[in-house]
Design a protein around this motif. Structure first.
Motif, PDB file in Angstrom:
ATOM      1  N   PRO A  41       6.018 -10.467   5.847  1.00 34.76           N
ATOM      2  CA  PRO A  41       5.187 -11.132   4.713  1.00 34.76           C
ATOM      3  C   PRO A  41       3.938 -11.837   5.318  1.00 34.76           C
ATOM      4  CG  PRO A  41       7.314 -11.226   3.910  1.00 34.76           C
ATOM      5  CD  PRO A  41       7.518 -10.906   5.355  1.00 34.76           C
ATOM      6  N   ALA A  42       4.263 -12.880   6.330  1.00 36.76           N
ATOM      7  CA  ALA A  42       2.979 -13.612   6.938  1.00 36.76           C
ATOM      8  C   ALA A  42       2.265 -12.863   7.601  1.00 36.76           C
ATOM      9  CB  ALA A  42       3.721 -14.659   7.822  1.00 36.76           C
ATOM     10  N   SER A  43       2.528 -11.759   8.265  1.00 36.41           N
ATOM     11  CA  SER A  43       1.742 -11.116   9.074  1.00 36.41           C
ATOM     12  C   SER A  43       0.728 -10.056   8.209  1.00 36.41           C
ATOM     13  CB  SER A  43       2.205 -10.145  10.245  1.00 36.41           C
ATOM     14  OG  SER A  43       3.071  -9.310   9.538  1.00 36.41           O
ATOM     15  N   SER A  44       1.421  -9.559   7.084  1.00 36.23           N
ATOM     16  CA  SER A  44       0.520  -8.737   5.998  1.00 36.23           C
ATOM     17  C   SER A  44      -0.316  -9.690   5.400  1.00 36.23           C
ATOM     18  CB  SER A  44       1.518  -8.303   5.117  1.00 36.23           C
ATOM     19  OG  SER A  44       2.502  -7.047   5.885  1.00 36.23           O
ATOM     20  N   ILE A  45      -0.117 -10.797   5.036  1.00 37.76           N
ATOM     21  CA  ILE A  45      -1.025 -11.690   4.322  1.00 37.76           C
ATOM     22  C   ILE A  45      -2.219 -11.940   5.230  1.00 37.76           C
ATOM     23  CG2 ILE A  45      -1.493 -13.796   3.380  1.00 37.76           C
ATOM     24  CD1 ILE A  45       1.536 -13.894   2.347  1.00 37.76           C
ATOM     25  N   LEU A  91      -9.960  -4.251  -2.129  1.00 35.24           N
ATOM     26  CA  LEU A  91      -9.309  -3.738  -3.494  1.00 35.24           C
ATOM     27  C   LEU A  91      -8.134  -2.689  -3.109  1.00 35.24           C
ATOM     28  CD1 LEU A  91     -12.686  -3.263  -5.450  1.00 35.24           C
ATOM     29  CD2 LEU A  91     -10.806  -4.974  -5.820  1.00 35.24           C
ATOM     30  N   ALA A  92      -8.377  -1.990  -2.276  1.00 32.71           N
ATOM     31  CA  ALA A  92      -7.267  -1.036  -1.809  1.00 32.71           C
ATOM     32  C   ALA A  92      -6.130  -1.760  -1.516  1.00 32.71           C
ATOM     33  CB  ALA A  92      -7.632   0.032  -0.676  1.00 32.71           C
ATOM     34  N   ALA A  93      -6.095  -2.870  -0.691  1.00 33.61           N
ATOM     35  CA  ALA A  93      -4.952  -3.569  -0.330  1.00 33.61           C
ATOM     36  C   ALA A  93      -4.296  -4.104  -1.566  1.00 33.61           C
ATOM     37  CB  ALA A  93      -5.475  -4.613   0.961  1.00 33.61           C
ATOM     38  N   GLY A  94      -5.033  -4.718  -2.404  1.00 34.54           N
ATOM     39  CA  GLY A  94      -4.466  -5.316  -3.553  1.00 34.54           C
ATOM     40  C   GLY A  94      -3.769  -4.129  -4.578  1.00 34.54           C
ATOM     41  N   ASP A  95      -4.513  -3.032  -4.582  1.00 35.03           N
ATOM     42  CA  ASP A  95      -3.699  -1.916  -5.504  1.00 35.03           C
ATOM     43  C   ASP A  95      -2.204  -1.554  -4.770  1.00 35.03           C
ATOM     44  OD1 ASP A  95      -5.828  -1.923  -7.254  1.00 35.03           O
ATOM     45  OD2 ASP A  95      -6.799  -0.266  -6.110  1.00 35.03           O
ATOM     46  N   ALA A  96      -2.301  -1.472  -3.447  1.00 39.18           N
ATOM     47  CA  ALA A  96      -1.276  -1.198  -2.416  1.00 39.18           C
ATOM     48  C   ALA A  96      -0.145  -1.980  -2.747  1.00 39.18           C
ATOM     49  CB  ALA A  96      -1.658  -1.151  -1.135  1.00 39.18           C
ATOM     50  N   ALA A  97      -0.542  -3.483  -2.674  1.00 37.41           N
ATOM     51  CA  ALA A  97       0.517  -4.482  -2.964  1.00 37.41           C
ATOM     52  C   ALA A  97       1.121  -4.342  -4.285  1.00 37.41           C
ATOM     53  CB  ALA A  97      -0.079  -5.874  -2.958  1.00 37.41           C
TER      54      ALA A  97
END
Length: 342
Positions: A41-45, A91-97
């Motif tokens: 999670p840390a690396s993804s953030i 935005l794409a990253a947020g949608d993916a999350a």
């Protein structure tokens, strides 16, 4: 300055396999990583935050007066494009999350990880993601379709959009649902807009009762239906028949024959509609709008576009106006399309 595109962001979020599920505390991280392959999670953030590295320096952005309406300079256009690319990726990253969360909730539901800390899965979901149990159920239900849509189209759909395409999946199957999303996205971009749940629903409702089984034929039907429904069809102009076919505002496409002459007869007839003695105010507003649209339709001919486009000095301004016309007419058409029917 390092570049970081949407593909990189999605790869970081999903990993090479299914993705990962994040949560607070080392215990959740350890348990999740034991089940799923993917980044911590840390690396993804950190990967998402690193998107900011792709933005132009704020010090390099020229401050402009509130009343300045001048054309953007070459530097400003480059900074704008660079910034909007980062915004789109974020935005794409947020949608993916969102769909990563859905996968995590599915695992929590299967393992009943909440059984010692919460009275129900619903209360666990509310505590973990701050949203209702109903929202959590919808995410879990629609995640498989959303993930397949993302992988096949390269675009991550929003929950409200998948809620619509799930209806398409129920009626026509998974492949048709994914194709519907992709085609509506592409046609929307042609119109200078973005796909929405409303536009997806409009096309879904316009599909025939049955689709061909052969994928290419199926896709062709969906393409034709989408273009007709969203205003890029070529059959009959909307507002000039009871059909939703055609493009509002008669914006020319390719080498189509200019239909303005044809509209002068039917348009005049609509202009001449006499108001009844007592007409509701809102209906008067719509009739006035229709008269205005007919006048604009007659004035904005194919030749007007051609002459405006002929001047190299006005190319940027012409394209800006052309896109604005497309956006405005599409917005009006969509309002009419989704208005109540009697």
């Amino acid at each position: 300055m390092p570049s970081y595109d949407a593909t990189d962001a999605l790869d970081d979020l999903f990993g090479e396999e299914e993705g990962y599920s994040s949560g607070g505390g080392a215990a959740v991280v350890t348990r999740t990583e034991a089940i799923l392959d993917g980044p911590t999670p840390a690396s993804s953030i950190d990967a998402v935050l690193r998107l900011a590295d792709g933005l132009p320096s704020l010090d390099d952005v020229r401050a402009v007066d509130d009343h300045d309406t001048s054309e953007l300079t070459k530097t400003e256009l480059e900074q704008k494009e660079q910034t909007e690319a980062v915004i789109s990726t974020a935005l794409a990253a947020g949608d993916a999350a969102v769909w990563v969360i859905a996968q995590g909730l599915e695992r929590a539901a299967k393992g009943r990880w909440w059984r010692r800390t919460h009275t129900s899965l619903g209360s666990y979901v509310e505590a973990k993601i701050g949203r209702s149990a109903v929202y959590g159920r919808q995410l879990r239900k629609n995640a498989p379709l959303a993930l397949e849509t993302a992988h096949k189209t390269g675009t991550v759909p929003k929950p409200s959009q998948v809620k619509v395409t799930s209806k398409t999946e129920e009626q026509y199957g998974r492949e048709a649902a994914v194709t519907l999303y992709e085609v509506v996205r592409d046609v929307s971009f042609e119109l200078g807009a973005h796909p929405t749940a409303d536009s997806l629903m409009a096309v879904h409702k316009s599909l025939p009762r049955q689709l061909p089984e052969e994928p290419e034929q199926q896709r062709e039907v969906i393409v034709q239906t989408t273009r007709r429904t969203l205003g890029l069809g070529t059959e009959t102009p909307a507002f000039e028949s009871e059909s939703n076919d055609g493009a509002l505002g008669e914006i020319p496409h390719g080498d189509e024959e200019e239909p303005a002459e044809a509209s002068e007869t039917s348009g005049d007839a609509e202009d001449d509609i006499e108001d009844a003695e007592i007409v509701p105010e809102h209906l008067v507003t719509l009739k006035d709008a229709l008269k205005t649209l007919n006048a604009v339709n007659r004035a904005v001919t194919k030749d007007v576009f051609a002459e405006a486009a002929a001047s190299p000095d006005d190319a940027v301004e012409y394209e800006k106006v052309r896109q604005a016309i497309i956006a405005k007419t599409t917005a009006i058409r969509n309002k009419a399309l989704h208005a109540p029917k009697v």
